[in-house]
Design an enzyme around this catalytic site. Sequence first.
Site, short mmCIF file in Angstrom:
data_model
loop_
_atom_site.label_atom_id
_atom_site.label_comp_id
_atom_site.label_asym_id
_atom_site.label_seq_id
_atom_site.Cartn_x
_atom_site.Cartn_y
_atom_site.Cartn_z
N ASP A 1 -19.60 -11.90 12.54
CA ASP A 1 -19.59 -11.86 11.17
C ASP A 1 -20.57 -11.20 10.73
OD1 ASP A 1 -21.30 -14.04 11.89
OD2 ASP A 1 -19.23 -15.06 10.49
N SER A 2 -21.69 -11.08 11.24
CA SER A 2 -22.95 -10.32 11.10
C SER A 2 -22.79 -8.94 9.87
CB SER A 2 -24.07 -10.10 11.92
OG SER A 2 -23.29 -9.77 12.90
N ASP B 1 -15.80 -13.32 16.60
CA ASP B 1 -15.84 -13.80 15.20
C ASP B 1 -14.65 -14.37 13.91
OD1 ASP B 1 -18.77 -15.63 15.30
OD2 ASP B 1 -19.83 -13.82 14.75
N LYS C 1 -14.75 -16.97 18.50
CA LYS C 1 -16.04 -17.91 18.07
C LYS C 1 -16.07 -18.89 16.99
CE LYS C 1 -20.08 -15.93 17.73
NZ LYS C 1 -20.63 -17.05 15.87
N GLU D 1 -17.89 -21.69 14.63
CA GLU D 1 -19.64 -22.42 14.69
C GLU D 1 -19.12 -23.77 13.93
OE1 GLU D 1 -21.43 -20.48 11.33
OE2 GLU D 1 -21.54 -18.67 12.23
N GLU E 1 -28.47 -21.05 18.43
CA GLU E 1 -28.82 -20.32 17.36
C GLU E 1 -30.10 -21.29 16.22
OE1 GLU E 1 -28.63 -17.22 13.74
OE2 GLU E 1 -26.72 -17.69 14.92
#
Length: 261
Positions: A42-43, A81, A110, A112, A179
């Site tokens: 999502d960067s 993501d 993925k 978070e 991270e």
Amino acid sequence: MKKTIQILQAKKGVEKITAITAYDALFANLFDPYIDIILVGDSLNMSFGGNQDTLSIGIEKMIYHTKAVCKGSKEAFIIADMPFGSYQSGDMALKNAVKIYRQTHADAIKIEGGIERSELIRHLVHEGIGVIAHIGLMPQFARFEGGYKIKGKNQEEAKKLLDSAIALQDSGASMVVLEGIQAKIAKNITENLKIPTIGIGSGIHCDGQILVWSDMFGFFERFEPKFVRKYLDGSSLIKNALQTYIQDVKTGNFPSLEESY
């Protein structure tokens, strides 16, 4: 050979895992023969979309870019993501993960979050969804935490990170992204897990490393994180080439007779 989670897990303690982001078929095709993992991160909301953070991208855009990456990749393990707001409950997470699986050829998604995501991950894995966990500095929490904060600076944080990593592993996560975690804490987590850890800004002792492609190749100029090693001055190369093209057009040097029909 197509990378599978079993192939990647077998690398733990044997060979470092290499990972990079990609958002389209063009770059996925360039990276694919050499890299173990491609993350459709999502960067892209920042480096590709020009936004200030990752929070405003939605599931449909993530699917669009994941489909493109999958078209450009034959061998790499593809991770998509799950964007902010797409996994607020187990049912919501399953609905959106199934949508990604149905519309793309992603190998895993993925998510978070720490120990609080354990049951959600267990729910997804039970339904056949491969899950990569992500702890430490979590970009989707940047507004809540007032910025991008390095984790593991004290004993309490270190214990919480280790407990989370173990809980996520026990819930069925295939790998864990670490991270922005203090290197010695990331080392301890890696040594205590049976599954691979993929580091970004978390030191050398992780089982693998990932960087955002536009950071490592010098295309993203807004800021440069401490943990990024720039392997190419891409921005300068593009600008110089563009200036040469402009000059050639203006002077009549391009196109030549050989470049004309």
